[in-house]
Design a protein around this motif. Structure first.
Motif, PDB file in Angstrom:
ATOM      1  N   VAL A  66      -2.883   1.528   4.669  1.00 36.96           N
ATOM      2  CA  VAL A  66      -1.437   1.632   4.911  1.00 36.96           C
ATOM      3  C   VAL A  66      -0.668   1.632   3.587  1.00 36.96           C
ATOM      4  O   VAL A  66       0.110   2.548   3.310  1.00 36.96           O
ATOM      5  CB  VAL A  66      -0.947   0.485   5.822  1.00 36.96           C
ATOM      6  CG1 VAL A  66       0.525   0.703   6.171  1.00 36.96           C
ATOM      7  CG2 VAL A  66      -1.783   0.413   7.091  1.00 36.96           C
ATOM      8  N   GLN A  67      -0.901   0.616   2.772  1.00 35.51           N
ATOM      9  CA  GLN A  67      -0.186   0.568   1.500  1.00 35.51           C
ATOM     10  C   GLN A  67      -0.648   1.724   0.599  1.00 35.51           C
ATOM     11  O   GLN A  67       0.148   2.304  -0.139  1.00 35.51           O
ATOM     12  CB  GLN A  67      -0.397  -0.808   0.858  1.00 35.51           C
ATOM     13  CG  GLN A  67       0.476  -1.869   1.565  1.00 35.51           C
ATOM     14  CD  GLN A  67      -0.229  -3.167   1.894  1.00 35.51           C
ATOM     15  OE1 GLN A  67      -1.370  -3.382   1.508  1.00 35.51           O
ATOM     16  NE2 GLN A  67       0.447  -4.044   2.606  1.00 35.51           N
ATOM     17  N   GLY A  68      -1.904   2.080   0.690  1.00 32.78           N
ATOM     18  CA  GLY A  68      -2.417   3.226  -0.066  1.00 32.78           C
ATOM     19  C   GLY A  68      -1.726   4.517   0.324  1.00 32.78           C
ATOM     20  O   GLY A  68      -1.295   5.297  -0.533  1.00 32.78           O
ATOM     21  N   ASN A  69      -1.593   4.739   1.614  1.00 35.20           N
ATOM     22  CA  ASN A  69      -0.919   5.963   2.071  1.00 35.20           C
ATOM     23  C   ASN A  69       0.539   6.004   1.633  1.00 35.20           C
ATOM     24  O   ASN A  69       1.072   7.059   1.290  1.00 35.20           O
ATOM     25  CB  ASN A  69      -1.012   6.076   3.599  1.00 35.20           C
ATOM     26  CG  ASN A  69      -2.191   6.923   4.050  1.00 35.20           C
ATOM     27  OD1 ASN A  69      -2.556   7.900   3.392  1.00 35.20           O
ATOM     28  ND2 ASN A  69      -2.787   6.573   5.174  1.00 35.20           N
ATOM     29  N   SER A  70       1.209   4.852   1.653  1.00 37.61           N
ATOM     30  CA  SER A  70       2.625   4.861   1.246  1.00 37.61           C
ATOM     31  C   SER A  70       2.742   5.187  -0.247  1.00 37.61           C
ATOM     32  O   SER A  70       3.708   5.820  -0.668  1.00 37.61           O
ATOM     33  CB  SER A  70       3.295   3.527   1.573  1.00 37.61           C
ATOM     34  OG  SER A  70       2.894   2.508   0.687  1.00 37.61           O
ATOM     35  N   ALA A  71       1.762   4.768  -1.030  1.00 41.30           N
ATOM     36  CA  ALA A  71       1.791   5.105  -2.467  1.00 41.30           C
ATOM     37  C   ALA A  71       1.635   6.610  -2.664  1.00 41.30           C
ATOM     38  O   ALA A  71       2.315   7.202  -3.506  1.00 41.30           O
ATOM     39  CB  ALA A  71       0.683   4.340  -3.200  1.00 41.30           C
ATOM     40  N   LEU A  72       0.752   7.225  -1.883  1.00 45.32           N
ATOM     41  CA  LEU A  72       0.594   8.684  -1.993  1.00 45.32           C
ATOM     42  C   LEU A  72       1.887   9.394  -1.608  1.00 45.32           C
ATOM     43  O   LEU A  72       2.292  10.374  -2.244  1.00 45.32           O
ATOM     44  CB  LEU A  72      -0.553   9.162  -1.094  1.00 45.32           C
ATOM     45  CG  LEU A  72      -1.961   8.741  -1.500  1.00 45.32           C
ATOM     46  CD1 LEU A  72      -2.998   9.441  -0.628  1.00 45.32           C
ATOM     47  CD2 LEU A  72      -2.233   9.029  -2.969  1.00 45.32           C
TER      48      LEU A  72
END
Lengths: 172, 344, 451
Positions: free
Chosen positions: B93-99
């Motif tokens: 989740v946090q990874g996707n928001s960074a992308l």
């Protein structure tokens, strides 16, 4: 020293002379953390079980939570702050980073101090000897493997750098 | 007598919260004139490596060196809310928001690059420190020069990414429905030696095949796998939380024993990568999946050694001797009669 | 790196560069780069909450309940307040806002008011000039308790007439999972195994015990630093307890010595915030290991009865289970932990027919909450025991049996949700098969079993 239990702490810490009048009757851990603000030495249990507060007293590994501060008077204390710096890491520190042996980091200073103590006594330890050397240091993150391999890697590097087989603690 | 056995154990884990619980993250990112970037995300670094992971994702997405990223996390005064760090959701989740934050920043960057390179912004890719026309590679500009150009012209140099995997709820009476955004998978194998005289169980070997989707940082994934398995080993064999009349009787590390280096094998991480199209670069979390199968894996290895099954935790030497009939069981055991199945 | 001071020149844009495409190898992803946080940690320079220090800082300390279930008749703090160096002794009466918090539902007291529900519940807090004065003051607080009947297992808690831990009753949450037709599923089974599994509590034991540091800045903002898994939820709960606008509270995560689920809950944050707010001074509150273990959450103990059926071909036909989870004195995440356990009780396998019930039950034990694995870890003890026993009884290789039954894309989970292509269970099992070959190992059935 007086009724307020003030004592004079005269000793060497990380190669520097220290002379302070402070409240006595406390642990070496409290003196290091609260009086000298050397907070790299951690407290995980306060009863000598976790090894997070491992420091060296006159070259011997001790648990600062079980050591009365008065015992350090006239001695030489080495803490994590005296072992390498961000720009000049000790090989043990560099190897822990390289192997991935640091996660939350709370056990790391104690691990480094125990590893230095081990390598001082035994510059070429087997894996079993490394395990024994850090069995008093609890880690809840890594499963120990990368720490063990890190210490092994450091030992090899130190051996290569010092063919006589002696490992000297680098004190800043 | 010392007996050896091998056992396996598996698990699946619904990733994130499910049940319509808020499950989102926001990341902000800022481009400095020298081409370095600062990332703000409200998630916590616990020691698991979240900061490093987000920086790697950002570096990859922008095509810049990892060293050019800097991250600030979990500060309500500085960072946007990224939801909690739990449920093995951070990578996902946090990874996707960074992308998404990177993609938001790349829009104005591509616009300027398109103007300067006289090309279609949609055809530009960010890779190896360059912003380049993928059809005509000679049309390119360095990321650093473009960053300077953005500032010089007063363009937007900040990006924001919001990602949510908040699900609907399952049916209240049957729990039927889509419960989780995705699932994580793992299987482990253990070899144990059981000393039937002392009841001591020694884990000689522990291999953990854990599906990371895509290992963004293999060493950190290994760290999760090794550490997770050792926490599971502690749960299986050592960590005996004695509660009597509501009191946690052994609430000290001298009496509540967690594994030391001498209690554990060298866990063998076997990273499996089954690409998850909904994860950042195919990745998903591993923290819990790496912990969950360990206890039953060890118990199945014990069954393989003894022909007797452990159906309780922790399997301390004392409890193993009771299982083997060498010590009398004094505790009153819960029976099937105490646990009727509720009506359909 | 160069920073352009002038408009980019045409020629600069024509520099020949190697062709790159999306298919190229990743440059950062997949690489074991140096962790961002690791150099400060390995040199002892990283600042954890307990390392924080500020001029004028006070030391906080908590008084924990010694009773599992009791009414508080009175609390006398006069002797404690008279200890030299003590700046504040606070009880529930000193809470400006709501004396309620909780990660899922606000059923927990910041400081116990009229009743304590577990041994280790915070009752009073102290701030003093040094830790010795704070400890002395804590020992001088007189609490008069009137013990109440208590319950220490979910079974006792569910008996008719059992003492109520909370007014609304002892069942926190009941989850029901119903898929297919369970009776038909067991009719189709050639073999059924049924067992009871018990899992114990587990302490997270992060090497850093819980801690908090609070201070009020020049703008009057209440700053709270701690090791927390969710700063924003902490901010909300601090603001409610202190009756402050949420934007006047700042929570920041320090370098954190592990959490594993326990620091998802509020730990020291509200208490240290109260002490700072009341004294106007910076306050540091560090739990001892013992205090942390007594007062914070743990892994849920569970009791599971489960029966699992398979047909002659070694295909699973049905699973039925019932779970009792001890959530302790307060909810924490106990409803979701035990709910997740009911959904995952079957493990990574396909069951056409599935029925499970789970009960998350209040007791007067310590609080059980989120811990790495979150109910699924307890479920795995059951499902892997069941699956392994079925394989044994069918005389099948345990990995082959799992592969025969594991979820695949298009098959459904206990909730009916269809699996996507990101269904990796078979791949992990095949990886173990490879591992056995690589290491020259095989799983021989135990002679007593195969006999």
């Amino acid at each position: 020293m007086d009724e307020n239990n003030l004592i004079k702490m005269e000793l060497t810490v990380n190669g520097e002379a220290v002379s302070m009048i402070v409240k006595g009757g406390r642990r070496l851990l409290d003196f290091l953390r609260d009086d000298l603000h050397l907070t790299g030495t951690k407290e995980g249990c306060g009863e000598g079980e976790c090894g997070s507060c491992t420091v060296h007293l006159d070259g011997q590994s001790v648990l600062a939570c079980l050591t009365p501060m008065e015992r350090a008077i006239g001695c030489s204390v080495l803490t994590i702050e005296g072992v390498g710096s961000p720009t000049n890491l000790h090989p043990v520190q560099a190897a822990l980073l390289d192997e991935g042996g640091v996660q939350c980091g709370m056990c790391t200073p104690g691990m480094v101090m125990s590893a230095l103590d081990l390598l001082e006594r035994n510059p070429d330890p087997t894996i079993e000897e490394i395990i024994e050397g850090i069995s008093g240091n609890l880690c809840r993150c890594t499963g120990y493997k990368k720490i063990i391999y890190g210490i092994q890697q450091a030992a090899q590097e130190l051996q290569a750098a010092s063919p006589a087989g002696t490992v000297k603690e680098s004190v800043e | 007598m010392k007996l050896r056995g091998i056992g396996v154990g598996s698990m699946m884990y619904g990733l994130g919260y499910g049940f319509a619980r808020p499950d989102f993250s926001t990341t902000d990112i800022e481009l400095a004139p020298d081409g370095t970037v600062t990332i703000w995300n409200g998630a916590s670094e616990l020691g698991q490596g979240l900061q490093t992971l987000l920086c790697q994702l950002v570096a990859e997405e922008l095509g810049i060196p990892y060293e050019d990223t800097f991250i600030i996390t979990a500060d309500t005064g500085r960072t946007p809310d990224a939801g909690p760090v739990s449920a093995s959701r951070s990578t996902y989740v946090q990874g996707n928001s960074a992308l998404k934050a990177c993609r938001d920043l790349k829009k104005p960057m591509a616009e300027l690059a398109g103007e300067l390179l006289k090309t279609d912004p949609d055809q530009l890719i960010f890779k190896k420190g360059l912003v380049q026309d993928q059809n005509e590679p000679s049309r390119s500009i360095s990321f650093t020069n473009l960053a300077g150009g953005m500032h010089q012209r007063g363009r937007r140099v900040r990006g924001s990414g919001y990602h949510s995997i908040t699900t609907g709820d399952v049916d209240k009476e049957t729990s039927q429905g889509d419960a989780y955004a995705t699932y994580a998978w793992a299987s482990q194998l253990a070899e144990v030696e059981v000393d039937t005289e002392t009841g001591q169980v020694t884990v000689l070997r522990l291999a953990s095949a854990t599906d990371a989707g895509k290992a963004i940082n293999p060493k950190m994934v290994e760290g999760q796998i090794e550490g997770g398995a050792v926490q599971g080993l502690g749960f299986a064999l050592m960590e005996d939380m004695k509660i009597e009349q509501g009191e946690f009787k052994n609430a000290k590390l001298s009496t509540y024993l967690i594994p030391t280096a001498a209690d554990v094998p060298m866990v063998e991480p076997l990273i499996v990568e089954v690409y998850d199209p909904t994860g950042p670069y195919g990745a998903k979390g591993v923290a819990e999946p790496a912990t969950i199968p360990t206890a039953p894996t060890i118990f199945n290895a014990i069954a393989n050694a003894l022909g007797q099954r452990v159906r309780f935790t922790p399997a301390t030497p004392e409890k193993m001797l009771k299982l083997l009939g060498k010590l009398e069981e004094k505790e009153e055991q819960i029976t099937i009669e105490d646990m009727p199945y509720p009506e359909p | 790196m160069t920073i352009l001071n002038e408009t980019l020149q045409e020629e600069e844009l024509k520099i020949q560069t190697p062709s790159i495409s999306r298919k190229d190898e990743y440059e950062s992803v997949g690489k074991s780069v140096l962790r961002k946080d690791s150099v400060p940690k390995v040199t002892g320079k990283a600042i954890y909450t307990g390392d924080l220090h500020m001029p004028g800082m006070l030391f906080g300390k908590v008084l924990l309940s010694t009773q599992a279930h009791a009414l508080i008749k009175s609390i006398d703090v006069s002797a404690a307040a008279a200890v030299p160096g003590v700046k504040a002794v606070l009880t529930s009466r000193d809470i400006p806002g709501e004396n309620a918090f909780g990660i899922a539902i606000p059923d927990q007291q910041v400081l116990a008011e009229t009743k304590v529900r577990y041994i280790g519940e915070p009752v009073a807090i102290v701030a003093a000039e040094d830790i010795f004065a704070a400890e002395q003051a804590i020992s001088q607080i007189q609490v008069e308790y009137e013990p109440l009947p208590a319950v220490f297992s979910p079974f006792d808690a569910l008996k008719p007439g059992a003492p109520a831990v909370h007014a609304k009753g002892n069942i926190l949450y009941h989850t029901k999972v119903r898929k297919g037709n369970i009776e038909r599923g067991f009719d189709e089974a050639a073999i059924i195994v049924e067992n009871i599994y018990r899992t114990s509590g587990q302490d997270h034991a992060p090497i850093e015990p819980e801690a908090g540091f609070a201070w009020i800045d020049a703008e009057g903002v209440l700053n709270v630093f701690s090791g927390t898994q969710y700063a924003f939820r902490d901010r909300r709960q601090i603001a409610i307890a202190l009756n402050l606008p949420m934007n006047r509270v700042r929570v920041a995560n320090m370098t954190m010595g592990g959490g594993f689920g326990r620091k998802d809950d509020v730990t020291a944050e509200i208490l240290v915030a109260l002490l700072a707010w009341k004294t106007g001074r910076p306050v540091r509150l560090v739990y001892s290991r013992h205090e942390a273990m007594m007062s914070q959450t743990h892994r849920h103990p569970t009791y599971t009865r489960v029966r699992t059926g398979a047909n002659k071909e070694g295909k699973l036909t049905a699973m039925e289970g019932v779970i009792y989870g001890d959530t302790g004195a307060y909810a924490s995440l106990g409803l979701f932990v035990i709910k997740k356990m009911a959904l995952h009780l079957g493990g990574p396998y396909y069951y056409p027919n599935y029925k499970s019930d789970s009960f998350s039950v209040y007791t007067n034990n310590p609080i059980f909450g989120a811990f790495r694995g979150f109910g699924v870890l307890q479920a795995a003890v059951s499902h892997e025991g069941q699956i392994d026993e079925l394989a044994e009884k069918l005389g099948m290789d345990p990995i082959e049996f799992r592969l025969r039954n594991c979820l695949r894309p298009g098959l459904s989970f206990s909730t009916g949700q269809l699996m996507t292509n990101a269904c990796g269970i078979a791949t992990t099992l095949e990886r173990l098969q490879d591992y056995l070959v690589e290491n020259g190992l095989s799983i021989e059935l135990h002679p007593e079993v195969s006999a």
